[in-house]
Scaffold this active site. Sequence first.
Site, mmCIF file in Angstrom:
data_model
loop_
_atom_site.group_PDB
_atom_site.id
_atom_site.type_symbol
_atom_site.label_atom_id
_atom_site.label_comp_id
_atom_site.label_asym_id
_atom_site.label_seq_id
_atom_site.Cartn_x
_atom_site.Cartn_y
_atom_site.Cartn_z
ATOM 1 N N LYS A 188 3.466 56.561 3.668
ATOM 2 C CA LYS A 188 3.409 55.342 4.475
ATOM 3 C C LYS A 188 3.642 54.149 3.552
ATOM 4 O O LYS A 188 2.757 53.726 2.817
ATOM 5 C CB LYS A 188 2.050 55.200 5.166
ATOM 6 C CG LYS A 188 2.106 54.133 6.249
ATOM 7 C CD LYS A 188 0.893 53.237 6.311
ATOM 8 C CE LYS A 188 0.777 52.230 5.225
ATOM 9 N NZ LYS A 188 1.714 51.087 5.269
ATOM 10 N N GLU A 264 -5.230 53.989 -7.410
ATOM 11 C CA GLU A 264 -4.720 53.058 -8.407
ATOM 12 C C GLU A 264 -4.916 51.673 -7.800
ATOM 13 O O GLU A 264 -4.155 51.251 -6.935
ATOM 14 C CB GLU A 264 -3.250 53.406 -8.653
ATOM 15 C CG GLU A 264 -2.812 53.052 -10.035
ATOM 16 C CD GLU A 264 -2.297 51.653 -10.060
ATOM 17 O OE1 GLU A 264 -3.122 50.744 -10.320
ATOM 18 O OE2 GLU A 264 -1.112 51.469 -9.796
ATOM 19 N N GLU A 395 -8.318 38.865 -9.302
ATOM 20 C CA GLU A 395 -6.931 39.204 -9.631
ATOM 21 C C GLU A 395 -6.034 38.090 -9.093
ATOM 22 O O GLU A 395 -6.053 37.793 -7.893
ATOM 23 C CB GLU A 395 -6.598 40.542 -8.973
ATOM 24 C CG GLU A 395 -5.322 41.138 -9.472
ATOM 25 C CD GLU A 395 -5.111 42.572 -8.971
ATOM 26 O OE1 GLU A 395 -5.625 42.914 -7.893
ATOM 27 O OE2 GLU A 395 -4.411 43.331 -9.656
HETATM 28 P P1 ADP Z 1 -2.097 44.386 -0.939
HETATM 29 O O1 ADP Z 1 -3.209 43.405 -0.999
HETATM 30 O O2 ADP Z 1 -1.386 44.617 -2.216
HETATM 31 O O3 ADP Z 1 -1.187 44.252 0.239
HETATM 32 P P2 ADP Z 1 -3.413 46.522 0.385
HETATM 33 O O4 ADP Z 1 -4.429 47.365 -0.247
HETATM 34 O O5 ADP Z 1 -3.814 45.645 1.511
HETATM 35 O O6 ADP Z 1 -2.794 45.747 -0.830
HETATM 36 O O7 ADP Z 1 -2.179 47.365 0.882
HETATM 37 C C1 ADP Z 1 -1.615 48.428 0.164
HETATM 38 C C2 ADP Z 1 -1.185 49.489 1.150
HETATM 39 O O8 ADP Z 1 -2.326 49.911 1.898
HETATM 40 C C3 ADP Z 1 -0.163 49.043 2.200
HETATM 41 O O9 ADP Z 1 0.729 50.119 2.426
HETATM 42 C C4 ADP Z 1 -1.027 48.786 3.425
HETATM 43 O O10 ADP Z 1 -0.328 48.965 4.633
HETATM 44 C C5 ADP Z 1 -2.063 49.858 3.293
HETATM 45 N N1 ADP Z 1 -3.346 49.592 3.983
HETATM 46 C C6 ADP Z 1 -3.966 48.423 4.184
HETATM 47 N N2 ADP Z 1 -5.143 48.609 4.828
HETATM 48 C C7 ADP Z 1 -5.277 49.943 5.020
HETATM 49 C C8 ADP Z 1 -6.279 50.786 5.601
HETATM 50 N N3 ADP Z 1 -7.408 50.301 6.115
HETATM 51 N N4 ADP Z 1 -6.060 52.126 5.594
HETATM 52 C C9 ADP Z 1 -4.954 52.638 5.056
HETATM 53 N N5 ADP Z 1 -3.976 51.910 4.488
HETATM 54 C C10 ADP Z 1 -4.129 50.585 4.464
#
Ligand code: ADP
Length: 492
Positions: A188, A264, A395
């Site tokens: 995803k 990570e 960060e």
């Molecule tokens: P960033 O702040 O770098 O966008 P995130 O951790 O929000 O980092 O997002 C990184 C990835 O995690 C993206 O692919 C996002 O769609 C996904 N994501 C965000 N929230 C969730 C969640 N609750 N469960 C699974 N995946 C998530």
Amino acid sequence: MTTTSQQYESALRALGEHRQLFIGGEWRQAEGGRRFGVLDPADGTTITDVADGDVGDAMDALDAAAAAQGDWARTPPRERSEILRRAYELITAQADDYARLISLEMGKTLTEARGEVTYGAEFFRWFAEEAVRIHGRWMQAPAGGSRLLTLKKPVGPCLFITPWNFPLAMGTRKIGPAVAAGCTMVVKPAEATPLTMLRLAATLEEAGLPAGVLNVVTTTEAPAVSEALMADDRLRKVSFTGSTTVGKVLVKQAADRLQRVSMELGGNAPFLVFEDADLDAAVDGAMVAKMRNMGEACTAANRFLVQDSVAGEFAEKLGARMGALAVGRGQDEGIDVGPLIDAKAVESVHRLVTDAVRDGAALVCGGHVPDGPGTFYEPTVLSGVPADSEINTEEVFGPVAPITTFSTEKEAVQRANATEYGLASYAYTRDLGRTIRLAESLDFGMVGINTGLISNAAAPFGGVKASGFGREGGFEGIEEYLDTTYVSLPEG
Ligand code: ADP
């Protein structure tokens, strides 16, 4: 001669029918027929759209991954290896197209994007080489009387959730070892940058990856999709790159089915400069550690800790370099710094800068949001930043270098370690004894000495503390995708 915009159109056209879900070897619409737009961060316009998958689509993807797992695990390592090697060669041959796509959807400059293509492809070459070196051991039990054997098996179907900052490399460093180990997977990608991952799926298909081994679900419903997938016993592993907040949610979800996890997560990298350092080399390293990917990297130098006696000179030299960078659309000639990913990112970076100034820091350069469309931020250097200012504890994820001073090595190490995070760290010194002490005392998964660039497909990338666990790349990277079976044999 093709014009620049024609080249971009052709990179998008090459994506063609691949702006769909990729499930069980088929490119198909989302069940609900929905799509979502991919925005150009340089001006906020819509570049194109992709399928918006839902929970039903994600479960179809897991069905395909689970169905393919048995045959894939039995596929000879050499065959798995050669698929990766072919994909490496295809990406390398199409490097310009890949770079344009990355630059377009993520905003980074073409030079940065080409760097990512080289780095990202390298995970496929490295793990093509590792696929054929998976092995167990044979040993005599210490007390005699039996033989202890181990063999390695693929973990099983995996879920990969990737971020937007390195749309290619954050995928290849999970997909590479999983393919090498014989795992199937559902990927995803981040909503902001799904195009590169779709192109990568097309490349792997062309390289001969069997149907169902890799499935890609683009979606705007990340939480619902990952929750549904992780509630299924057939899913055996989750590898995530992203924020610590989301990482914690995923680890809790994984606990229910005891799925293996690699996380990570965020970083707060210190960049230490000692008075015995080659200061010009330290400034060069700082530019790389800070400005690679416009500061939008979890390895980005977040806090510059500089010894009192050289802090003024370091700030002046870094300010001159940062202040001279050209900000603009990543695809334009002569641009050094592209837009940040979205307006929220600009807001958060600017708030950290204005709060630091309020806390007593001085602006050496930058500090403003440029006028006009797009989500840009000026490269910024702050000096005299108080250690407890939020910019030193959060960060930053943007082109901002806050400088704080220290007087002794002990103080430097204490301050460097005074963070919940533990991903990357950097230090500039010419003292060998100090180098050894730093390598052993910095509480980070990675320590760069006299270098601002530590990422390498052959090295184990990963963190400690709130930066997560698990390693990507290196000899360690493939272990994340292998289970060990121990077999006991009696004496013959
Ligand atoms: P960033 O702040 O770098 O966008 P995130 O951790 O929000 O980092 O997002 C990184 C990835 O995690 C993206 O692919 C996002 O769609 C996904 N994501 C965000 N929230 C969730 C969640 N609750 N469960 C699974 N995946 C998530």
